[in-house]
Design a protein around this motif. Structure first.
Motif, PDB file in Angstrom:
ATOM      1  N   LYS A 146       0.832  -1.206   0.000  1.00 17.61           N
ATOM      2  CA  LYS A 146       0.000   0.000   0.000  1.00 17.61           C
ATOM      3  C   LYS A 146       0.871   1.262   0.000  1.00 17.61           C
ATOM      4  N   LEU A 147       1.897   1.285   0.845  1.00 20.60           N
ATOM      5  CA  LEU A 147       2.774   2.451   0.910  1.00 20.60           C
ATOM      6  C   LEU A 147       3.596   2.608  -0.365  1.00 20.60           C
ATOM      7  N   ALA A 148       3.996   1.504  -0.974  1.00 20.07           N
ATOM      8  CA  ALA A 148       4.805   1.564  -2.200  1.00 20.07           C
ATOM      9  C   ALA A 148       4.033   2.188  -3.357  1.00 20.07           C
ATOM     10  N   ARG A 149       2.715   2.057  -3.343  1.00 21.97           N
ATOM     11  CA  ARG A 149       1.894   2.642  -4.409  1.00 21.97           C
ATOM     12  C   ARG A 149       1.679   4.141  -4.208  1.00 21.97           C
TER      13      ARG A 149
ATOM     14  N   ILE B 106       9.875  -5.219  -4.003  1.00 20.90           N
ATOM     15  CA  ILE B 106       9.534  -3.797  -4.180  1.00 20.90           C
ATOM     16  C   ILE B 106      10.755  -3.025  -4.643  1.00 20.90           C
ATOM     17  N   ASP B 107      11.919  -3.317  -4.054  1.00 22.22           N
ATOM     18  CA  ASP B 107      13.160  -2.645  -4.460  1.00 22.22           C
ATOM     19  C   ASP B 107      13.498  -2.905  -5.926  1.00 22.22           C
ATOM     20  N   GLU B 108      13.257  -4.124  -6.397  1.00 24.24           N
ATOM     21  CA  GLU B 108      13.560  -4.465  -7.788  1.00 24.24           C
ATOM     22  C   GLU B 108      12.581  -3.825  -8.766  1.00 24.24           C
TER      23      GLU B 108
ATOM     24  N   LEU C 198      12.553   3.961  -1.039  1.00 19.95           N
ATOM     25  CA  LEU C 198      13.713   3.291  -0.484  1.00 19.95           C
ATOM     26  C   LEU C 198      13.262   2.676   0.840  1.00 19.95           C
ATOM     27  N   ILE C 199      13.362   1.368   0.965  1.00 19.36           N
ATOM     28  CA  ILE C 199      12.931   0.695   2.195  1.00 19.36           C
ATOM     29  C   ILE C 199      14.169   0.405   3.027  1.00 19.36           C
ATOM     30  N   THR C 200      14.205   0.968   4.217  1.00 21.58           N
ATOM     31  CA  THR C 200      15.361   0.862   5.099  1.00 21.58           C
ATOM     32  C   THR C 200      14.987   0.137   6.371  1.00 21.58           C
ATOM     33  N   ILE C 201      15.748  -0.888   6.708  1.00 19.43           N
ATOM     34  CA  ILE C 201      15.507  -1.666   7.923  1.00 19.43           C
ATOM     35  C   ILE C 201      16.300  -1.031   9.057  1.00 19.43           C
TER      36      ILE C 201
END
Length: 104
Positions: free
Chosen positions: A38-41, A64-66, A72-75
């Motif tokens: 949902k957030l990626a969209r 999602i990264d690909e 940018l998803i950061t852990i």
């Protein structure tokens, strides 16, 4: 302008609450995939997610990264520390992918 979000448990989300970051408090790992998709969209530039929530969802994070350049998803580490070193493992994978070899 892109927004910033954090997906975390209640304790780990506290530092983000006053900084204009959308905070999604999630105690259940089962909802993470739905939240990330949902957030990626939407128009997010960065999504922070705690290690304990990300540990079972590294596949969807990588997908999602690909598929997209943003977000940018950061852990990030969390207070519970149920899954330490998840961010290091992901970083090792990203370096291996960028460089073509595993660096020790």
């Amino acid at each position: 302008m892109f927004k910033i979000a954090v997906i975390a448990d209640k304790e780990s989300s506290l530092p983000f609450l006053g900084g204009g970051v959308e905070t999604i408090i999630c105690e259940e790992s089962a909802k993470i995939e739905e939240i990330l998709r949902k957030l990626a969209r939407k128009e997010y530039g960065i999504i922070f997610i705690t290690e304990s929530l990300a540990v079972d969802h590294l596949g969807i994070i990588e997908k999602i990264d690909e598929e997209r350049t943003l977000p940018l998803i950061t852990i990030i580490p969390d207070f519970a520390q149920k899954a330490p070193a998840v961010s290091e493992k992901r970083l090792e994978g990203l370096i291996k992918k960028a460089v073509g070899i595993e660096l020790k």
